[in-house]
Design a protein around this motif. Structure first.
Motif, PDB file in Angstrom:
ATOM      1  N   UNK A  66     -17.438  97.685  74.850  1.00  0.00           N
ATOM      2  CA  UNK A  66     -16.627  98.931  75.080  1.00  0.00           C
ATOM      3  C   UNK A  66     -15.305  98.634  75.842  1.00  0.00           C
ATOM      4  N   UNK A  67     -15.314  97.712  76.786  1.00  0.00           N
ATOM      5  CA  UNK A  67     -14.054  97.428  77.547  1.00  0.00           C
ATOM      6  C   UNK A  67     -13.210  96.823  76.764  1.00  0.00           C
ATOM      7  N   UNK A  68     -13.730  95.931  75.717  1.00  0.00           N
ATOM      8  CA  UNK A  68     -12.540  95.189  74.946  1.00  0.00           C
ATOM      9  C   UNK A  68     -12.077  96.467  74.008  1.00  0.00           C
ATOM     10  N   UNK A  69     -12.710  97.293  73.524  1.00  0.00           N
ATOM     11  CA  UNK A  69     -12.327  98.489  72.611  1.00  0.00           C
ATOM     12  C   UNK A  69     -11.134  99.237  73.521  1.00  0.00           C
ATOM     13  N   UNK A  70     -11.748  99.740  74.687  1.00  0.00           N
ATOM     14  CA  UNK A  70     -10.703 100.578  75.483  1.00  0.00           C
ATOM     15  C   UNK A  70      -9.564  99.789  75.904  1.00  0.00           C
ATOM     16  N   UNK A  71      -9.429  98.525  76.029  1.00  0.00           N
ATOM     17  CA  UNK A  71      -8.362  97.783  76.462  1.00  0.00           C
ATOM     18  C   UNK A  71      -7.375  97.700  75.061  1.00  0.00           C
ATOM     19  N   UNK A  72      -7.931  97.672  74.148  1.00  0.00           N
ATOM     20  CA  UNK A  72      -7.249  97.518  72.679  1.00  0.00           C
ATOM     21  C   UNK A  72      -6.594  98.963  72.590  1.00  0.00           C
ATOM     22  N   UNK A  73      -6.770 100.113  73.400  1.00  0.00           N
ATOM     23  CA  UNK A  73      -6.343 101.223  73.212  1.00  0.00           C
ATOM     24  C   UNK A  73      -6.993 102.358  72.259  1.00  0.00           C
ATOM     25  N   UNK A  74      -8.246 101.862  72.093  1.00  0.00           N
ATOM     26  CA  UNK A  74      -8.906 102.767  70.970  1.00  0.00           C
ATOM     27  C   UNK A  74     -10.159 103.581  71.882  1.00  0.00           C
ATOM     28  N   UNK A  75     -10.340 105.003  71.432  1.00  0.00           N
ATOM     29  CA  UNK A  75     -11.538 105.501  71.966  1.00  0.00           C
ATOM     30  C   UNK A  75     -12.795 104.891  71.501  1.00  0.00           C
ATOM     31  N   UNK A  76     -13.885 104.954  72.145  1.00  0.00           N
ATOM     32  CA  UNK A  76     -15.166 104.430  71.849  1.00  0.00           C
ATOM     33  C   UNK A  76     -16.364 105.319  71.819  1.00  0.00           C
ATOM     34  N   UNK A  77     -17.196 105.220  70.758  1.00  0.00           N
ATOM     35  CA  UNK A  77     -18.444 105.869  70.787  1.00  0.00           C
ATOM     36  C   UNK A  77     -19.686 104.882  70.628  1.00  0.00           C
ATOM     37  N   UNK A  78     -20.360 104.942  71.644  1.00  0.00           N
ATOM     38  CA  UNK A  78     -21.168 103.905  71.949  1.00  0.00           C
ATOM     39  C   UNK A  78     -22.911 104.603  71.963  1.00  0.00           C
ATOM     40  N   UNK A  79     -23.679 103.541  71.442  1.00  0.00           N
ATOM     41  CA  UNK A  79     -24.847 104.041  71.302  1.00  0.00           C
ATOM     42  C   UNK A  79     -25.210 103.897  73.076  1.00  0.00           C
TER      43      UNK A  79
END
Length: 372
Positions: free
Chosen positions: A85-98
């Motif tokens: 999740x942190x990698x995705x947020x740092x890439x500038x994208x919203x995240x939906x996680x289990x």
């Protein structure tokens, strides 16, 4: 915006396959990449989604750049939730996680701060909230007047194999969180303290404790009682559990599989119907897409979800220590741990800016609504 949301999914295992099928069935979502440490699993996932030419990789950041993805689905095992999740947020994208948001409350708090620092949405798919019968049950509970107590009885006997059967505190961490989160939803209150005992029956096929009983005190002195087992063969309950709420005007009941009902001292309860929220992960995915497109804050946004994981940690701490655990003590200790272990200056700054953790979670950050 009418074009499908372009997503990369991380994780193509058992739960990942269920998500891949759900993504493929949703016309508002386009799967543009699959990430998994096992590339064969990733390729099989792409094929399951209906297009074996979908790019696959072990590297999330690289695949985001290659595909022009707009969002990330984190369907990994709990230990991987924080880094992915942190990698995705740092890439500038919203995240939906289990669920759970992360392996620990400290990691979940760090991810809430990361969502604030990046201004991107992190939504936890607490999928069992997406159940119209649960919504109707809350409507019935609202008609009971002052609430004294809520009870959940859960009894199942699944043989999963894999990581669940090797987890510590498997029932509390992997399953009870659904009931705890639903209790917060139904009561429209947050927990104050808990006393819990957990154990592993002699016939259990799990390594960690597969049974637990917990008594939570909620705001307004309401009690929530959870009695659950994951190695209870015979006369099993619904996967949603069996629920009873008691109030000044009567009682509301829900067996987890059928429409709930209420008895107001001999008169059937008849609450106003509520709009449909969809069904489990499909409803969760639709809510996420809507949030990304509109900027509305969805049910399951990380600030609002952390307290459900905190209930789990507090219950585990109580079971291990044999004493009543105060929820705010768990939050404050997790907050201190998150600050101590955080190396990203922007995330650390957000964490240290919080006063009361409970207040920070209740108010969230205005930045997380800027999801575009």
């Amino acid at each position: 915006m009418t074009a499908p949301l372009r997503v990369v999914q991380v994780g193509a295992g058992g739960m990942g396959r269920a998500w891949l099928a759900t993504v493929a069935a949703d016309p508002d979502v386009e799967l543009v990449g699959v990430v998994d440490l096992d590339l064969d699993a990733a390729r099989a996932g792409a094929e399951l989604a209906g297009d074996p030419t979908i790019p696959v990789d072990r590297d999330l950041t690289a695949l985001i750049a290659e595909t022009g993805a707009e969002a990330v689905l984190d369907i990994t095992v709990p230990v991987a939730h924080h880094p992915v999740t942190l990698e995705a947020l740092r890439a500038g994208l919203p995240v939906l996680g289990e669920k759970p948001a992360a392996q620990t409350v400290a990691e979940a708090l760090a991810l809430a701060a990361a969502a604030e620092a990046t201004g991107k949405l992190f939504m936890v798919s607490q999928s069992r909230r997406y159940n119209d019968q649960l919504v109707a049950f809350r409507q019935h509970v609202r008609g009971l007047g002052a609430i004294g107590g809520l009870d959940t009885r859960f009894a199942k006997a699944p043989h999963f194999g894999g990581f669940r059967e090797e987890m510590d505190d498997v029932l509390l961490l992997d399953m009870a969180i659904h009931a705890f989160d639903s209790a917060r939803y139904v009561l429209e209150r947050d927990p104050v303290s808990v006393y819990c005992e957990s154990w592993n029956p002699s016939w259990s096929w799990y390594r960690g404790d597969a049974a637990a009983a917990a008594v939570f005190t909620f705001e307004d002195d309401v009690r929530y009682v959870y009695d659950g087992s994951w190695c209870a063969p015979g006369a099993e309950t619904s996967w949603n559990g069996d629920w009873r709420a008691s109030g000044a005007a009567g009682t509301a009941l829900w067996d987890g599989d059928h429409d709930p009902w209420s008895d107001l001292d001999g008169t059937p309860g008849a609450p106003d119907p509520a709009p449909s929220v969809g069904t489990e992960i499909a409803g969760s995915l639709a809510s996420f897409v809507r949030a990304v497109r509109t900027g509305e804050v969805p049910d399951g946004e990380v600030h609002g979800n952390v307290m459900s994981l905190t209930m789990v940690d507090a219950a585990i701490a109580s079971a291990r220590s044999g004493r009543r655990i105060v929820i705010d003590e768990v939050l404050e200790q997790a907050h201190a741990t998150a600050i101590e272990h955080e190396h990203d200056p922007a995330i650390r700054e957000r964490l240290t800016a919080w006063g009361s953790v409970r207040s920070a979670l209740a108010t969230g950050s205005p930045d997380t609504a800027a999801l575009g």
